[in-house]
Design an enzyme around this catalytic site. Structure first.
Site, short mmCIF file in Angstrom:
data_model
loop_
_atom_site.label_atom_id
_atom_site.label_comp_id
_atom_site.label_asym_id
_atom_site.label_seq_id
_atom_site.Cartn_x
_atom_site.Cartn_y
_atom_site.Cartn_z
N THR A 71 44.31 34.89 38.48
CA THR A 71 43.92 33.48 38.48
C THR A 71 42.41 33.34 38.65
OG1 THR A 71 46.06 32.93 39.45
CG2 THR A 71 44.35 31.25 39.58
N ARG A 92 45.16 42.62 31.33
CA ARG A 92 46.24 43.45 30.80
C ARG A 92 47.43 42.60 30.36
NH1 ARG A 92 47.42 46.77 35.91
NH2 ARG A 92 46.71 44.79 36.79
N LYS A 103 57.98 40.71 40.71
CA LYS A 103 56.61 40.23 40.75
C LYS A 103 56.38 38.97 39.93
CE LYS A 103 51.83 41.84 40.03
NZ LYS A 103 51.39 40.85 39.04
N ALA A 271 48.43 49.93 38.21
CA ALA A 271 47.36 50.57 38.99
C ALA A 271 47.90 51.43 40.12
CB ALA A 271 46.42 49.52 39.55
N PHE A 299 45.83 45.60 41.31
CA PHE A 299 46.06 45.66 42.75
C PHE A 299 44.75 45.61 43.54
CE2 PHE A 299 50.10 47.73 41.25
CZ PHE A 299 50.91 46.66 41.57
N TRP A 407 42.42 27.26 41.03
CA TRP A 407 43.86 27.04 40.84
C TRP A 407 44.14 25.55 40.67
CZ3 TRP A 407 47.95 24.36 42.81
CH2 TRP A 407 49.23 24.78 42.43
#
Length: 554
Positions: A71, A92, A103, A271, A299, A407
């Site tokens: 974000t 990605r 997740k 990762a 991460f 956000w």
């Protein structure tokens, strides 16, 4: 509104218009519908000019409270465009495993998202399917070669190449294949990894062009002969067919943010079990088309940023101009011992106890020679006292900090962050220093990462694995960097040790040679390269709702 409602209400432009903003023509892209496209190999090869500035977005160790790294990456890109910079974002692609597991999606959130959100989190342009197919074609060719006489004298006990699937499935971690008698080949043990852990994924994300892709595929070591000689994909003559399957997948994907800024979404290695970066081709392409490119590493900085710098930047010759460390007050409190159900209340004690996690990541990034900016990803529950405590801590570290509201407000809410990033990037202070030199022995590279980045007391490598490292060095692989496969939730190998733990060792239980990708994988602790589904997977709540719309994916 919820993320999906915001995404569906967005007024996206035709993808040709987004390409036009980058100076690309209709012939430079291969549209996948109206809102996504791939850049052609010819268009990429024809790009000239000096690259723009590269900004790395990383984060503190993740917690269930959320950090908002993607974000922030998107919000910062929109903010840079708002203050007059020609900026693109590079992230990605999403794996189906987390989407249907626990997740969730990976396209940002709130008013800092990349669209089309649903497509990106499902099949998108088919890249992951192509990687899965290429990987499993090789697996089939290995077993077929053995069935038809095994001219390469492969030792079936030492075949390293497993199969992959982009679904979390613990039952496939260890399997026996070839059962059913002579017509089905020779029975042997094998297993499955998730597609994002495939070496083919890593190769696609590190390849510079089609020629480099095939050369790297050819260098993959699939196993050993009975006299322990490594056998490669090129010897099996599988590299050409694999390259054909990956031809289109290698072309970077172009989409857009909610504010209609260019977004390159390509590749997806995790990762915690791989190197966790988007593709070199996407990053370098964006840099030639933009003044600023904002990219994220997976991460926390101990895993994603370390690999981005020590593997991707080392291999591709990239030099970031600044690093942004994303933190939320909620996650810092959780790193300080607060329970998930307590995060909505002011807790200066827990926040103070969690701040060393942020400080350690900042110290690490500065140790790599990068100017650092901290982004506090704002939540409505943050109190003024908590925000001030984080500001004071950053002042003590000598690190600029910005309270970012992207956000809720989109790029407008991150303009202050964008100005701090521009100031850091244009200061000329960046001087990338890798964590270890390329000629350091492999075991010392592993130990250096554990001591220098994780702050471990040391590393535990069994004698058998030390012998394996010595053997690889003798075979000419000693100059490869190391890719640590470790829990993302802690600097240690124990996910329960949050904050900035000390007095621990890092246990290495397995080593893998990714000769095609060009690194050694050190698997630590209980980390798995094929995740399992949680007790109540997200897949139970996903379906088709009113009007044929997808429900429950986000």
């Amino acid at each position: 509104m919820e993320d999906i409602e915001i995404a569906r209400a967005a007024k996206g432009l035709e993808i040709a218009q987004i390409a036009g903003r980058l100076g690309l023509s209709a012939s430079d892209i291969l549209p996948y519908g109206h809102d996504k496209a791939k850049l052609t190999h010819d268009a990429i090869a024809g790009l000239t000019g000096d690259p723009g500035r590269l900004i790395l977005v990383t984060a503190i160790n993740p917690t269930p409270a959320g950090e908002g790294k993607t974000t922030t990456t998107v919000g910062l890109t929109d903010a840079l465009n708002r203050i007059g910079k020609k900026a693109s974002v590079c992230i990605r692609e999403a794996s189906l495993g987390p989407n249907f597991g626990m997740k969730g999606g990976a396209a940002g959130g709130g008013y800092a998202q990349v669209i089309p959100m649903e497509d990106m989190n499902l099949h998108f342009t088919g890249d992951f399917h192509a990687i899965t197919a290429a990987h499993n074609l090789l697996a089939a060719m290995i077993d077929n070669h053995i069935y038809w006489g095994n001219a390469l004298d492969l030792d079936t006990r030492r075949i390293a190449w497993r199969r992959v699937l982009d679904v979390n499935d613990r039952a496939l971690r260890g399997v026996v294949i070839g059962l059913g008698g002579a017509p089905n080949g020779f029975a042997r043990e094998s297993g499955f990894d998730i597609t994002v852990a495939s070496e083919v994924m890593a190769i696609l994300c590190l390849a510079e062009d089609l020629g480099d892709l095939q050369a790297r595929l050819g260098r993959i070591i699939i196993g050993q002969t009975r006299d322990r000689r490594p056998v490669t994909v090129a010897e099996l003559k599988a590299d050409g067919a694999m390259t054909v399957l990956l031809r289109d997948a290698l072309q970077p994907n172009l989409v857009q943010t909610l504010e209609n800024n260019p977004a390159f979404v390509h590749g997806g290695p995790f990762a915690n079990i791989a190197h966790g970066c988007n593709s070199v081709m996407a990053t370098k392409t964006a840099l030639k088309l933009s003044d600023y490119v904002v990219t994220e590493a997976g991460f926390g900085a101990d895993l994603g940023a370390e690999k981005f710098l020590d593997i991707k930047c080392r291999k591709a010759g990239l030099r970031p101009d600044a690093a942004v460390i994303v933190a939320t007050i909620r996650a810092l409190k959780m790193n300080g011992g607060a329970g998930k159900d307590q995060l909505g209340h002011e807790d200066l004690g827990a926040l103070r106890a969690g701040l060393p996690n942020l400080a350690r990541h900042a110290e690490n990034m500065r140790g790599f020679g990068l100017p650092v900016v901290v982004a506090i990803n704002h939540f409505a529950s943050d109190t003024e006292a908590e925000i001030e405590l984080v500001r004071q801590s950053c002042a003590e570290m000598g690190v600029p900090v910005s309270l970012a509201r992207h956000w809720a407000e989109g790029g407008r809410g991150a303009e202050d962050l964008a100005r701090l990033v521009v100031e850091a990037a244009e200061s000329g202070a960046a001087d990338l220093q890798f964590a270890y030199p390329g000629d350091m022995p492999l075991a010392e590279k592993i130990e250096t990462i554990c001591r220098k980045i994780y702050r471990a007391d040391g590393v535990e490598i069994p004698p058998k694995l030390l012998d394996q490292l010595t053997e690889w060095e003798a075979q000419g692989f000693g100059d490869l960097p190391v890719c640590m496969a470790k829990t993302q939730y802690s600097f240690s190998a124990d996910p329960a040790l949050r904050g900035a733990p000390e007095g621990f060792m890092i246990p290495v239980r397995e080593l893998r040679l990714a000769a095609g990708a060009g690194f050694i994988v050190a698997v630590c602790g209980d980390i798995m390269t094929m995740p399992g589904l949680p007790r109540s997977p997200a897949a139970e709540r996903i379906g088709i709702g009113t009007g044929g719309r997808i429900e429950g994916l986000f």
